[in-house]
Design a protein around this motif. Structure first.
Motif, PDB file in Angstrom:
ATOM      1  N   ARG A  36     -13.373   6.476  24.259  1.00  0.00           N
ATOM      2  CA  ARG A  36     -13.224   6.743  25.682  1.00  0.00           C
ATOM      3  C   ARG A  36     -13.919   8.050  26.043  1.00  0.00           C
ATOM      4  N   ASP A  37     -14.956   7.958  26.839  1.00  0.00           N
ATOM      5  CA  ASP A  37     -15.647   9.119  27.382  1.00  0.00           C
ATOM      6  C   ASP A  37     -15.921  10.193  26.314  1.00  0.00           C
ATOM      7  N   VAL A  38     -16.575   9.767  25.258  1.00  0.00           N
ATOM      8  CA  VAL A  38     -16.843  10.692  24.152  1.00  0.00           C
ATOM      9  C   VAL A  38     -18.194  11.373  24.360  1.00  0.00           C
ATOM     10  N   THR A  39     -18.192  12.689  24.366  1.00  0.00           N
ATOM     11  CA  THR A  39     -19.443  13.433  24.450  1.00  0.00           C
ATOM     12  C   THR A  39     -19.514  14.384  23.271  1.00  0.00           C
ATOM     13  N   LEU A  40     -20.555  14.276  22.481  1.00  0.00           N
ATOM     14  CA  LEU A  40     -20.693  15.192  21.345  1.00  0.00           C
ATOM     15  C   LEU A  40     -22.169  15.337  20.981  1.00  0.00           C
ATOM     16  N   THR A  41     -22.494  16.462  20.364  1.00  0.00           N
ATOM     17  CA  THR A  41     -23.883  16.724  19.984  1.00  0.00           C
ATOM     18  C   THR A  41     -23.937  17.123  18.515  1.00  0.00           C
ATOM     19  N   ILE A  42     -24.871  16.525  17.791  1.00  0.00           N
ATOM     20  CA  ILE A  42     -25.096  16.923  16.401  1.00  0.00           C
ATOM     21  C   ILE A  42     -26.567  17.315  16.274  1.00  0.00           C
ATOM     22  N   GLU A  43     -26.787  18.578  15.882  1.00  0.00           N
ATOM     23  CA  GLU A  43     -28.160  19.076  15.767  1.00  0.00           C
ATOM     24  C   GLU A  43     -28.828  18.487  14.519  1.00  0.00           C
ATOM     25  N   PRO A  44     -30.169  18.422  14.535  1.00  0.00           N
ATOM     26  CA  PRO A  44     -30.864  17.909  13.358  1.00  0.00           C
ATOM     27  C   PRO A  44     -30.473  18.703  12.116  1.00  0.00           C
ATOM     28  N   GLY A  45     -30.177  18.009  11.045  1.00  0.00           N
ATOM     29  CA  GLY A  45     -29.866  18.660   9.777  1.00  0.00           C
ATOM     30  C   GLY A  45     -28.418  19.079   9.636  1.00  0.00           C
ATOM     31  N   GLN A  46     -27.638  18.981  10.710  1.00  0.00           N
ATOM     32  CA  GLN A  46     -26.228  19.369  10.605  1.00  0.00           C
ATOM     33  C   GLN A  46     -25.408  18.339   9.851  1.00  0.00           C
ATOM     34  N   MET A  47     -24.324  18.811   9.267  1.00  0.00           N
ATOM     35  CA  MET A  47     -23.352  17.880   8.726  1.00  0.00           C
ATOM     36  C   MET A  47     -22.143  17.870   9.646  1.00  0.00           C
ATOM     37  N   ALA A  48     -21.867  16.688  10.220  1.00  0.00           N
ATOM     38  CA  ALA A  48     -20.738  16.549  11.128  1.00  0.00           C
ATOM     39  C   ALA A  48     -19.660  15.723  10.448  1.00  0.00           C
ATOM     40  N   ALA A  49     -18.421  16.176  10.543  1.00  0.00           N
ATOM     41  CA  ALA A  49     -17.316  15.408   9.967  1.00  0.00           C
ATOM     42  C   ALA A  49     -16.507  14.782  11.093  1.00  0.00           C
ATOM     43  N   LEU A  50     -16.220  13.494  10.964  1.00  0.00           N
ATOM     44  CA  LEU A  50     -15.343  12.836  11.931  1.00  0.00           C
ATOM     45  C   LEU A  50     -13.982  12.719  11.279  1.00  0.00           C
ATOM     46  N   VAL A  51     -12.963  13.228  11.935  1.00  0.00           N
ATOM     47  CA  VAL A  51     -11.611  13.067  11.400  1.00  0.00           C
ATOM     48  C   VAL A  51     -10.684  12.562  12.500  1.00  0.00           C
ATOM     49  N   GLY A  52      -9.551  12.076  12.082  1.00  0.00           N
ATOM     50  CA  GLY A  52      -8.588  11.564  13.058  1.00  0.00           C
ATOM     51  C   GLY A  52      -7.701  10.531  12.398  1.00  0.00           C
ATOM     52  N   PRO A  53      -6.576  10.233  13.034  1.00  0.00           N
ATOM     53  CA  PRO A  53      -5.661   9.240  12.463  1.00  0.00           C
ATOM     54  C   PRO A  53      -6.301   7.854  12.403  1.00  0.00           C
ATOM     55  N   SER A  54      -5.678   6.961  11.668  1.00  0.00           N
ATOM     56  CA  SER A  54      -6.186   5.599  11.538  1.00  0.00           C
ATOM     57  C   SER A  54      -6.281   4.930  12.907  1.00  0.00           C
ATOM     58  N   GLY A  55      -7.386   4.233  13.128  1.00  0.00           N
ATOM     59  CA  GLY A  55      -7.574   3.529  14.394  1.00  0.00           C
ATOM     60  C   GLY A  55      -8.056   4.424  15.524  1.00  0.00           C
ATOM     61  N   ALA A  56      -8.441   5.665  15.195  1.00  0.00           N
ATOM     62  CA  ALA A  56      -8.837   6.617  16.233  1.00  0.00           C
ATOM     63  C   ALA A  56     -10.218   6.306  16.803  1.00  0.00           C
ATOM     64  N   GLY A  57     -11.038   5.565  16.059  1.00  0.00           N
ATOM     65  CA  GLY A  57     -12.360   5.201  16.564  1.00  0.00           C
ATOM     66  C   GLY A  57     -13.514   5.812  15.779  1.00  0.00           C
ATOM     67  N   LYS A  58     -13.226   6.345  14.592  1.00  0.00           N
ATOM     68  CA  LYS A  58     -14.266   7.001  13.797  1.00  0.00           C
ATOM     69  C   LYS A  58     -15.328   5.995  13.348  1.00  0.00           C
ATOM     70  N   THR A  59     -14.880   4.919  12.740  1.00  0.00           N
ATOM     71  CA  THR A  59     -15.829   3.908  12.274  1.00  0.00           C
ATOM     72  C   THR A  59     -16.601   3.331  13.456  1.00  0.00           C
ATOM     73  N   THR A  60     -15.878   3.115  14.554  1.00  0.00           N
ATOM     74  CA  THR A  60     -16.536   2.587  15.749  1.00  0.00           C
ATOM     75  C   THR A  60     -17.694   3.482  16.177  1.00  0.00           C
ATOM     76  N   ALA A  61     -17.470   4.796  16.152  1.00  0.00           N
ATOM     77  CA  ALA A  61     -18.529   5.730  16.550  1.00  0.00           C
ATOM     78  C   ALA A  61     -19.759   5.549  15.658  1.00  0.00           C
ATOM     79  N   THR A  62     -19.531   5.341  14.355  1.00  0.00           N
ATOM     80  CA  THR A  62     -20.681   5.170  13.456  1.00  0.00           C
ATOM     81  C   THR A  62     -21.374   3.829  13.700  1.00  0.00           C
ATOM     82  N   TYR A  63     -20.619   2.822  14.162  1.00  0.00           N
ATOM     83  CA  TYR A  63     -21.238   1.534  14.499  1.00  0.00           C
ATOM     84  C   TYR A  63     -22.170   1.691  15.696  1.00  0.00           C
ATOM     85  N   LEU A  64     -21.701   2.473  16.675  1.00  0.00           N
ATOM     86  CA  LEU A  64     -22.531   2.669  17.862  1.00  0.00           C
ATOM     87  C   LEU A  64     -23.805   3.423  17.503  1.00  0.00           C
ATOM     88  N   LEU A  65     -23.675   4.341  16.565  1.00  0.00           N
ATOM     89  CA  LEU A  65     -24.828   5.128  16.143  1.00  0.00           C
ATOM     90  C   LEU A  65     -25.867   4.234  15.453  1.00  0.00           C
TER      91      LEU A  65
END
Ligand SMILES: Nc1ncnc2c1ncn2[C@@H]1O[C@H](COP(=O)(O)OP(=O)(O)OP(=O)(O)O)[C@@H](O)[C@H]1O
Ligand SMILES: [Mg+2]
Length: 613
Positions: free
Chosen positions: A370-399
């Motif tokens: 829902r209305d997710v805005t985030l920026t990852i710079e080239p070469g950065q390591m970004a960690a997605l965390v959150g409880p189960s079902g929070a939408g982490k895997t979904t975000a990687t699918y969209l990517l």
């Protein structure tokens, strides 16, 4: 029906399906013309003997006994039979060329289309059903095409020519036959309908059975069956399908048999009737014996074609039903498609941005993001965390553009993913997911899937970089070891390292990593951590983090909850804020990761290095 997507094409009229089916034959125009000519020729040649018989009986045999004429007629008759037999071979060949050609094209189109369908389709459809449609249904289509079309043509021509000949011989006798024929129409149509319905049911049941088999006889399926001791339950389910198929096949066959029996009886009785009726006419001097003989032969040859033609409606309908099943798949919307002037990025830097992204898997469910805005710079390591079902895997699918967001956009180097070619995205984004998928082939081939033209040496280097060297050295067949269905002959950690090797070989500027949740033994844990750290170096990395070492090393942590991005920042900042991350840290990361060798320092070092790249 289960397999249908929500977005359905308006149910096409029979006529449109028929037109589309015809269109499939477009490329075969000339072959089809040839086919029609051959069919016409054979039909005429097959009827010729009847006429010759009349001549033999009438002019050659009686009284004077013209031996020369009998010989002549016999030779013509023999030639007609041989010519017809030879033409039949050519007919079969042309027929197969057309039928198989249509089938090959249809199967390839179906396969191509299925590959373009959104992941959504595959999450909603049972694999077995898809398989059944690509193989069984397409084969059915081929049969329908070669069978229905040629039969119809040859039967119509036979019927028309035969009736023409009959009328030219004796119109009153011909009238008797023509009046009798329509008596067949009703039972023929009835039987045809029944058979059509049974065939459709048979196809549905076959799809059901193959879906069931695919589900229960795969490695994961059989493990589940065994774990719960459900062999008997599955056997019962299978038995039911199996029996249904038997019943359907027998009913369909018997419907045909009864009908054939009736046709056969009639066909055998008809000549008798002709002799009886014609005999009187001969005695009355109205008809020659030869005509009666020819007539008797013709009547026998007329019933079969007539029966088929009367049934053509149902045969065509059930063939069309098969085509419809295939068109249904071909018409499923591709959804995630490439724009006409899509951009190709030769060397993406790997800047990833989500801008106001809202996404739900279907209209009915609440948004997974829902209305997710985030920026990852080239070469950065970004960690997605959150409880189960929070939408982490979904975000990687969209990517990876498995799905498109309903609102907002996901961008790579400032370009909306929807503006890029699918190939650019595939090249730019690599992924090592938790449930690694391997093909049933050798280790080397599985790794090479990352870059098909990689040399043997490159594959080896990638394997080494993923920490697979030791394992490969231990295997008797080394890199040529077949990994088994879905890689079940490897351990979980080994499988994941094969996936890492695959990603190393692909060398994408953006890497998605789903860390294993299960705690691995500490040595393996360290090995995987080291190889992923090596892999993460110098590229944008998005990690679904389950380990303390990862979150500590991350340049930026995004905390998700119920599809929303609730916090973001570095480990220390988030920890001191005392929000969701702080409590997640205590629950998820702390207890598992207090082993001494889990020092985050080395990763922290690589992570920091990466951010500078
Ligand atoms: N194919 C799908 N169809 C419909 N809903 C789905 C689908 N996949 C996931 N969801 C739903 O979307 C939501 C987010 O799922 P997601 O897999 O992104 O969670 P996650 O944060 O990765 O969780 P976990 O840590 O358990 O892996 C969940 O509510 C899930 O039920
Ligand atoms: Mg997940």
């Amino acid at each position: 029906m289960r397999w249908r997507l929500q977005t359905q094409r308006p149910s096409g009229s029979k006529r449109r399906i028929f037109q589309r089916t015809l269109a499939l034959f477009g490329p075969y125009r000339y072959r089809i013309t040839l086919l029609i000519l051959i069919i016409a020729a054979t039909a005429v040649l097959d009827l010729l003997p009847a006429l010759l018989l009349k001549d033999i009986v009438d002019s050659a045999i009686p009284g004077t006994g013209d031996r020369g004429r009998i010989d002549q007629l016999f030779i013509v008759l023999l030639s007609a039979v041989i010519a017809s037999a030879l033409l039949n071979v050519l007919l079969g060949y042309t027929n197969q060329m057309i039928g198989q050609g249509v089938m090959v094209r249809l199967r390839s189109r179906l396969h191509e289309h299925l590959q373009r369908l959104p992941v959504r389709f595959f999450t909603q459809t049972r694999t077995g059903e898809i398989l059944s449609r690509v193989s069984t249904d397409v084969n059915g289509v081929q049969n329908a095409v070669t069978g229905t079309f040629t039969d119809f043509l040859s039967n119509s021509i036979t019927l028309i020519v035969a009736i023409g000949i009959m009328f030219s011989l004796e119109w009153r006798l011909a009238m008797v036959a023509v009046v009798l024929l329509p008596l067949w129409v009703y039972p023929t149509i009835k039987v045809g309908r029944l058979q059509g319905r049974l065939i459709r049911e048979w196809h549905e049941e076959t799809a059901e059975m193959s879906a069931h088999l695919e589900e229960t006889l795969s490695v994961s399926g059989i493990m589940l069956v065994k774990t719960f001791g459900r062999q008997e339950h599955e056997s019962d389910r299978f038995e039911r399908s199996n029996r249904n198929l038997r019943a359907l096949a027998i009913r369909q066959m018997m419907a045909g048999r009864w009908f054939n029996l009736a046709t056969g009886l009639f066909g055998s009785l008809a000549p008798g009737a002709v002799y009886w009726f014609g005999g009187h006419a001969v005695i009355g001097g109205e008809l020659s014996i030869g005509s009666v003989v020819a007539f008797a032969v013709l009547t026998q040859r007329v019933f079969q074609p007539f029966a088929s033609i009367a049934r053509i409606n149902t045969t065509v309908l059930s063939s069309l039903a098969l085509f419809e099943r295939i068109f249904d798949y071909l018409d499923l919307p591709v959804e995630v498609d490439e724009r006409p002037n899509a951009i190709t990025l030769a060397h993406p830097r790997g800047a990833v941005r989500f801008e106001g992204v809202t996404f739900s898997y279907s209209a009915q469910t609440t948004p997974a993001l829902r209305d997710v805005t985030l920026t990852i710079e080239p070469g950065q390591m970004a960690a997605l965390v959150g409880p189960s079902g929070a939408g982490k895997t979904t975000a990687t699918y969209l990517l990876q553009r498995f799905y498109d967001p309903q609102q907002g956009s996901v961008t790579l180097d400032g370009h909306d993913l929807r503006d890029l070619t699918l190939n650019t995205i595939a090249q730019a984004v690599g992924a090592v997911m938790q449930d690694t998928y391997l093909f049933h082939t050798t280790l080397a081939e599985n790794i090479r899937y990352g870059r098909l033209d990689a040399t043997e040496a490159e594959v080896r280097t990638a394997a080494a970089a993923a920490g697979l060297s030791d394992m490969i050295a231990r295997l008797p067949e080394g890199m040529d070891t077949v990994v088994g269905e879905r890689g079940y002959r490897l351990s979980g950690g080994e499988k994941q390292r094969v996936a890492i090797a695959r990603a190393v070989l692909k060398d994408p500027p953006v890497l998605v990593l789903d860390e294993a949740t299960a705690s691995l033994d500490s040595r393996l844990e360290r090995e995987i951590r080291e190889s992923t750290a090596r892999l993460a170096r110098g590229r944008t990395t998005v990690v679904i983090a389950h380990r303390l070492s990862t979150v500590v090393a991350a340049d930026v942590i995004f905390v998700f909850d119920h599809g929303e991005l609730v916090e973001q920042g570095r480990h220390d900042e988030l920890l001191s804020r005392g929000g969701l991350y702080a409590s997640l840290y205590r629950e998820q990361f702390l207890p598992d990761d207090d082993a001494p060798e889990d020092s985050p320092l080395e990763i922290a070092a690589t992570g920091a290095g990466a951010s500078g790249a």
